[in-house]
Each structure stands twice: as structure tokens, then as C-alpha cells.
Scaffold this active site. Sequence first.
Site, PDB file in Angstrom:
ATOM      1  CB  SER A 114      -1.160  -0.112   1.410  1.00 57.54           C
ATOM      2  OG  SER A 114      -1.251   1.027   1.676  1.00 57.54           O
ATOM      3  CE1 TYR A 138      -4.040  -2.194   5.244  1.00 53.57           C
ATOM      4  CE2 TYR A 138      -3.116   0.011   4.292  1.00 53.57           C
ATOM      5  CZ  TYR A 138      -3.760  -1.411   4.474  1.00 53.57           C
ATOM      6  OH  TYR A 138      -3.862  -1.921   2.682  1.00 53.57           O
ATOM      7  CE  LYS A 142      -1.378  -3.795   3.145  1.00 57.87           C
ATOM      8  NZ  LYS A 142      -2.314  -5.282   2.994  1.00 57.87           N
TER       9      LYS A 142
END
Length: 317
Positions: A114, A138, A142
Site C-alpha cells: 500500500s 496498517y 505492510k
Amino acid sequence: MRVLVTGAAGFIGSTTAELLLSEGHEVTALDNLVTGFRDNVPTGAEFVEGSVGDRALIRALGHFDACIHFAGLIAPGDSMARPETFFTMNVAQTFELLEGLIENGVPRFVFSSSCAVYGDRVTIPIDESHPTAPHSPYGESKLVVEHGLKWLSQLGKIKTASLRYFNAAGGTPLHPENHRNEFHLIPLTLAAAAGDRDGISIFGDDYDTPDGTCIRDYIHVADLARAHVLAVEALDRHDALTLNLGSGVGYSNREIVEAVARLTGRSFPVRYVERRPGDPAAAVASNDRARDVLGWELTHSSLDQIVTDAWAGYQQR
Ligand SMILES: NC(=O)c1ccc[n+]([C@@H]2O[C@H](COP(=O)([O-])OP(=O)(O)OC[C@H]3O[C@@H](n4cnc5c(N)ncnc54)[C@H](O)[C@@H]3O)[C@@H](O)[C@H]2O)c1
């Protein structure tokens, strides 16, 4: 090819699985339906309900020519409340999956990363050498996986591609965007246009951008799906890849809301509210590397096409 697609009951995974099937590949769709929908799994795929963290299950699935790994939790805001869950689901379970794949001799792994891996945007457009410093667990989840993948490919365990998506949007007739607890701007604005919610709130109109609202890069899910198929093929020529997947064009939140009003022909309340902590003013990809390495051409990612397809999908649902 025989391909394992994790998260194939979700938005991007189902669209990519559908594309693989349409090109004659064999697809096994693995999803635990924690946020996905069984109906999203394409007809023609073998569906396995289970978790990517279940190593015995992965081992039992046997050999694949590639795994494309979409499964995971996706809301940065939720990750601020439940960081431990995000690291378990997105990091620990991903490496359980990798252990199983490596044991089975699976040679290629394509990972949904992302643009959340980038921190404060120093340069626009953002290329892959831009500093990484995620603003949320988050994004960190990643990045941690990306770091692990670099070692796995460097040590000859499995070839890996980390694909850093910007904002996935649009939709296809068979797989319209449908997230539980939706937080993306376009579907929320479409819901306002449909009268299913009381207008739309835009966080901040005093950013250092031409109209004061945040700028983001939207990439049509059909173009994203194509990039995944190309990435699997590119791993024949490369051991490790890190690529941005964005349109290379930025649109402000105000422009998105105006496009939705124009293309749906509906009017709805728009409220400009306080900035949200952690939102950068602008995030726009340089997609030069993905175009060069993959031979990727974007065919669906104009704003009008994205909003038109998303609206068709919204009405269909
Ligand atoms: N949507 C975006 O704009 C965007 C942007 C950047 C990156 N991504 C990444 O792309 C991937 C797919 O996103 P999406 O929008 O399709 O999300 P989605 O929520 O629609 O799909 C995720 C799927 O993964 C499944 N899943 C979650 N944990 C699982 C587990 N442990 N085992 C098996 N299945 C599990 C869910 O049930 C769901 O079907 C995610 O990894 C996300 O972080 C998405």
C-alpha cells in the site's frame, strides 16, 4: 498456471481472480470471509474457506505456480484502535502462509502492499525510492511484510513482488466495490448521492493544495487486476520487485465529490469538517517503474470511468 488467490472474496482479489480465470488459468480462492463475501468468489474458482494463517491447510493445498496474496485487514483507522490484531492478521499470518508455500515449492508470491508505507510526502509524485515511515499500524504491517519478502527472495526461497497500491476504486459488473464498514471516499459519496446516507463529510479544506482539500490518486480495480497478472509473469525475469500502482494523476476530495454529483445527476449535502490526524495533503504515485517493468498500460483509470463504473456497481448492489 495454477494460482492461489488469497482474499478472493474481497474487492480486488475477486476482480483479479476473475481476470485470471478469463485468461485460462486455474484459480484456488482462499478466504476466511472475515470481511469478504462468498458471492464474490468467481464461478470457476475452487473455493477454500479458511485462514492464510492455517499452515496445515496451506500445506494440504499443494503446489501452485504462484500465490497472489490480497487477504488482510484494510482500514488504517481501525488499526489505530487494534494494532495487535493488524500485526497478527497482516504480518504473522502472512508469514505462516509463506512457510507453507515455501514448503510446497511455490516459486512466486505477489503481495498487496500500500501507499500507506510512505510517511509524510516529501516529493510528489511519489516514486519507490521515497522514504518509508508509515503513519498507522496498517501501513507498518505492510512495510514489515515487504522487508521480510526482500530477505526471502534474496535468500532464494521464493520470488516476490510487493505492489504498493494507491486508492483502489471503480468496479467491474461482476465484482462491484463492496466493503463492510466502508471508509473510502468514492463509495461513501455514491451512498450520499443515492440518499443512503446523510451527505458526505470532507476532512479539511485548508490544506496547501489548489482547492484546500486533500489530493489522492485513484486507480481502477480493472487496471490493478491486470498489473497483478503482469507481475506474476514478470517474476520469471526478476527475483524481487517493489512497484507503485497508481494512475499518476491526483484528484482533490472536492473534485471527487463534484464528479459524483455530475455523473450521477444527484445533489447531496457536502460538509467540510476538521482535518483528520495523519492525513497527508497529497499522495500521487509515480507509476513509471510499473509501466517499464510490467509493460503495464492503464485503460480504465480516468476519473469519469472510475466514478461511472463505481456508480453502476452501487446501483446493481
Ligand atoms: N482497497 C484499497 O484501496 C487498497 C489500497 C492499498 C492496499 N490494499 C490492500 O489490498 C488487499 C485487498 O484489499 P480489498 O480492498 O480487496 O479488501 P477486502 O476487505 O475487500 O478483501 C480482503 C479479503 O481478505 C479476506 N481475509 C482477511 N483476512 C484473512 C485471513 N487471515 N485469511 C483468509 N482471508 C482473509 C477477507 O475476508 C476479504 O475477503 C488488502 O491486503 C489491502 O490492504 C487495498
